[in-house]
Design an enzyme around this catalytic site. Structure first.
Site, PDB file in Angstrom:
ATOM      1  N   TYR A 114     -16.180 -79.904 121.054  1.00  0.00           N
ATOM      2  CA  TYR A 114     -15.347 -79.373 119.896  1.00  0.00           C
ATOM      3  C   TYR A 114     -14.829 -77.926 120.096  1.00  0.00           C
ATOM      4  O   TYR A 114     -13.559 -77.976 120.263  1.00  0.00           O
ATOM      5  CB  TYR A 114     -16.475 -79.311 118.482  1.00  0.00           C
ATOM      6  CG  TYR A 114     -15.550 -79.250 117.099  1.00  0.00           C
ATOM      7  CD1 TYR A 114     -15.373 -80.391 116.532  1.00  0.00           C
ATOM      8  CD2 TYR A 114     -14.856 -77.823 116.676  1.00  0.00           C
ATOM      9  CE1 TYR A 114     -14.230 -80.407 115.525  1.00  0.00           C
ATOM     10  CE2 TYR A 114     -14.126 -77.890 115.829  1.00  0.00           C
ATOM     11  CZ  TYR A 114     -13.775 -78.912 115.064  1.00  0.00           C
ATOM     12  OH  TYR A 114     -12.942 -79.032 114.073  1.00  0.00           O
ATOM     13  N   GLY A 172     -12.355 -85.522 101.388  1.00  0.00           N
ATOM     14  CA  GLY A 172     -12.984 -84.245 102.051  1.00  0.00           C
ATOM     15  C   GLY A 172     -12.921 -83.042 101.239  1.00  0.00           C
ATOM     16  O   GLY A 172     -12.917 -83.105 100.155  1.00  0.00           O
ATOM     17  N   PHE A 173     -12.479 -81.836 101.910  1.00  0.00           N
ATOM     18  CA  PHE A 173     -12.370 -80.746 101.775  1.00  0.00           C
ATOM     19  C   PHE A 173     -11.279 -80.674 101.009  1.00  0.00           C
ATOM     20  O   PHE A 173     -11.136 -79.702  99.823  1.00  0.00           O
ATOM     21  CB  PHE A 173     -12.276 -79.703 102.840  1.00  0.00           C
ATOM     22  CG  PHE A 173     -13.816 -79.512 103.693  1.00  0.00           C
ATOM     23  CD1 PHE A 173     -14.709 -78.998 102.717  1.00  0.00           C
ATOM     24  CD2 PHE A 173     -14.117 -79.850 104.804  1.00  0.00           C
ATOM     25  CE1 PHE A 173     -15.913 -78.828 103.423  1.00  0.00           C
ATOM     26  CE2 PHE A 173     -15.133 -79.596 105.490  1.00  0.00           C
ATOM     27  CZ  PHE A 173     -16.235 -79.234 104.635  1.00  0.00           C
ATOM     28  N   ALA A 183      -5.001 -83.691 100.054  1.00  0.00           N
ATOM     29  CA  ALA A 183      -5.768 -83.541  98.857  1.00  0.00           C
ATOM     30  C   ALA A 183      -6.663 -84.737  98.448  1.00  0.00           C
ATOM     31  O   ALA A 183      -7.320 -84.694  97.343  1.00  0.00           O
ATOM     32  CB  ALA A 183      -4.752 -83.223  97.669  1.00  0.00           C
ATOM     33  N   PHE A 240      -1.796 -89.230 102.314  1.00  0.00           N
ATOM     34  CA  PHE A 240      -1.175 -90.272 103.177  1.00  0.00           C
ATOM     35  C   PHE A 240      -2.249 -91.365 103.040  1.00  0.00           C
ATOM     36  O   PHE A 240      -2.961 -91.497 103.509  1.00  0.00           O
ATOM     37  CB  PHE A 240      -0.823 -90.148 104.479  1.00  0.00           C
ATOM     38  CG  PHE A 240       0.181 -90.621 105.487  1.00  0.00           C
ATOM     39  CD1 PHE A 240       0.973 -91.677 104.254  1.00  0.00           C
ATOM     40  CD2 PHE A 240       0.445 -90.657 106.536  1.00  0.00           C
ATOM     41  CE1 PHE A 240       2.041 -92.243 105.050  1.00  0.00           C
ATOM     42  CE2 PHE A 240       1.366 -91.368 107.214  1.00  0.00           C
ATOM     43  CZ  PHE A 240       2.446 -92.286 106.241  1.00  0.00           C
ATOM     44  N   LYS A 272      -7.826 -75.612 116.796  1.00  0.00           N
ATOM     45  CA  LYS A 272      -8.242 -74.528 115.740  1.00  0.00           C
ATOM     46  C   LYS A 272      -7.744 -73.260 116.171  1.00  0.00           C
ATOM     47  O   LYS A 272      -7.456 -72.299 115.430  1.00  0.00           O
ATOM     48  CB  LYS A 272      -9.792 -74.801 115.513  1.00  0.00           C
ATOM     49  CG  LYS A 272     -10.072 -76.162 114.797  1.00  0.00           C
ATOM     50  CD  LYS A 272      -9.554 -76.352 113.656  1.00  0.00           C
ATOM     51  CE  LYS A 272     -10.047 -77.713 112.858  1.00  0.00           C
ATOM     52  NZ  LYS A 272      -8.966 -77.804 111.637  1.00  0.00           N
ATOM     53  N   ALA A 291      -6.123 -83.704 107.999  1.00  0.00           N
ATOM     54  CA  ALA A 291      -6.873 -84.130 109.202  1.00  0.00           C
ATOM     55  C   ALA A 291      -6.112 -85.442 109.584  1.00  0.00           C
ATOM     56  O   ALA A 291      -6.187 -86.275 108.929  1.00  0.00           O
ATOM     57  CB  ALA A 291      -8.185 -84.270 108.799  1.00  0.00           C
ATOM     58  N   VAL A 347     -20.124 -85.013 106.497  1.00  0.00           N
ATOM     59  CA  VAL A 347     -19.755 -86.332 106.940  1.00  0.00           C
ATOM     60  C   VAL A 347     -18.218 -86.625 106.171  1.00  0.00           C
ATOM     61  O   VAL A 347     -18.333 -86.349 105.141  1.00  0.00           O
ATOM     62  CB  VAL A 347     -20.717 -87.391 106.469  1.00  0.00           C
ATOM     63  CG1 VAL A 347     -20.369 -88.860 106.653  1.00  0.00           C
ATOM     64  CG2 VAL A 347     -21.870 -87.064 107.077  1.00  0.00           C
TER      65      VAL A 347
END
Ligand code: NAI
Ligand code: NA
Length: 395
Positions: A234, A51-52, A48, A73, A243, A139, A273
């Protein structure tokens, strides 16, 4: 203290609390400007702080007045040494959420561990009773497996053969050719263990076992597909295998949630980014061209625009618009044919000499520094700043 950016490769070792707070405020203001979303009211966000995941927490809180629990973290500051950006982001998020009268508590620790799952379970029991949305946005390059204690490392490698293509060092603008050796040994399995769906399912199992998911609860994890040029490293590489596993796990979790009419979805998001994507070779060159093309077409989005649209138009907008593999596609504008065709042309032409014109190298670099609270408009970097900021709910 005065805090300046100190970089080493694709990481920045310092971060700026005022800049991080301004980033959070900007995201809050964006969500508020878009109006209310009839969304979930009690939300758990895993990953949280940046990023996203951060954008998801902000959209839930300020779009739907949701109570949020955030897990991440991050490092707090020590005297003279700034904390990590996610720490400052969360301190700022909580401050503004509390000011708006919203419940917001945070747990800083290893989300892969049993201990942190237990802490979250107890916190939900005590404070919220149940949650109706779980965002999975971790991530990480490593995962210590909770059952065995074994540490797994993910790698970003092609599968089967060496991949050679262009990349850019976005600090210098130097475009060069890079060759990446294919996965070997347990590389693929290890990457799947770190970034695949197992931990997502463990979280959902732990929550369901304690009856902490409300009727009709939803969980969403984030994925990426991307263009042909990055495919070998990727989507067809080790991270793509992870993924694939994550996307498969969505169906398993949906089956598990039948009794409460719950659903698990994967949302495929746009390349942006973030700390995670800056570490993947070839991707920064692609992103700098992508930004240029999308900005010219007036369809550029950052994390907050992506997630606000995901919530307002897909998750809570009545039309998930799933693809043939059951995924939400909020990368739809990135993957538009006209966008991809232009990038493919620019890709062939891009060199050190012309990239500052062909691509949006400056935009890339700015966004990279923004991640750490630097180069944020309106922030006075000459002003003395207290690095010892703390997260309210952790005090
Ligand atoms: P990020 O690096 O900005 O955020 C990762 C979050 O996970 C941070 O809050 C961090 O504190 C937390 N985290 C990492 N390890 C943890 C651990 N062991 N325990 C607890 N928290 C931990 O990453 P980003 O880019 O927002 O990625 C989130 C998801 O979105 C990932 O699944 C990524 O693959 C996906 N995605 C990213 C895209 C991109 O271009 N950045 C594009 C599409 C999808
Ligand atoms: Na995140």
């Amino acid at each position: 203290m005065i805090i300046e950016p100190r970089t080493r490769g694709f990481i920045c070792l310092t971060s700026h609390p005022t800049g991080c707070e301004q980033n959070v405020i900007n995201q809050i203001e964006y969500v508020k400007s878009k109006g209310k979303i009839e969304g979930a009211k009690k939300v758990l966000v895993l990953g949280a702080s940046t990023g996203f995941g951060l954008a998801s927490r902000i959209t839930s809180a300020f779009g739907s007045d949701a109570a949020t629990i955030g897990v991440f973290f991050d490092k707090p500051a020590t005297e003279g040494r700034p904390g990590s950006p996610g720490y400052y982001n969360t301190a700022a998020f909580e401050k503004h959420a509390h000011k708006a009268g919203l419940y917001a508590k945070s747990i800083n620790g290893d989300a892969f561990s049993n201990e942190i799952k237990e802490q979250v379970v107890n916190l939900i029991k005590e404070d919220l009773g149940q949650v109706d949305l779980v965002i999975y946005s971790l991530a990480s390059p490593v995962r210590k497996h909770p059952n065995t204690g074994k540490r797994f490392k993910s790698v970003l490698k092609p599968i089967g053969e060496v991949f050679t293509n262009k990349t850019v060092d976005f600090h210098t603008g130097n475009v060069s050719e890079i060759s990446i050796n294919p996965a070997e040994g347990d590389d693929i399995a290890n990457t799947v263990t770190v970034m695949g769906g197992e931990d997502w399912k463990m979280w959902m199992d732990a929550l369901q076992a304690e009856n902490l998911l409300s009727e009709g609860a939803t969980t969403v994890a984030y994925s990426y597909i991307g263009p042909e040029v990055t495919k070998p490293v990727y989507r067809n590489g080790t991270i793509g295998a992870a993924k694939d596993d994550l996307e498969k796990t969505a169906f398993e979790i949906t089956d598990d949630l039948k009794s409460i009419n719950g659903n698990a979805y994967v949302s495929v998001n746009k390349a942006l980014v973030t700390q995670a994507s800056s570490a993947i070779p070839v991707i920064p060159l692609y992103i700098s061209l992508l930004f240029k093309v999308m900005k010219e077409k007036g369809i550029h989005e950052g994390c907050i625009e992506q997630i606000e649209r995901l919530y307002s138009e897909r998750l809570f907008g009545g039309d998930l618009a799933l693809d043939d593999k059951g995924r939400i596609r909020i990368d739809d504008w990135e993957m538009r044919e006209d966008v991809q065709a232009e990038i493919a042309e620019l890709w062939k032409k891009a060199t050190t000499e012309n990239l500052s014109e062909l691509g949006d190298l400056e935009g890339y670099s700015n966004e990279f520094f923004n991640l750490f609270g630097f180069k944020v408009a309106g922030v006075d970097y000459d002003a003395d700043v207290n690095e010892m900021v703390s997260i309210p709910s952790e005090q």
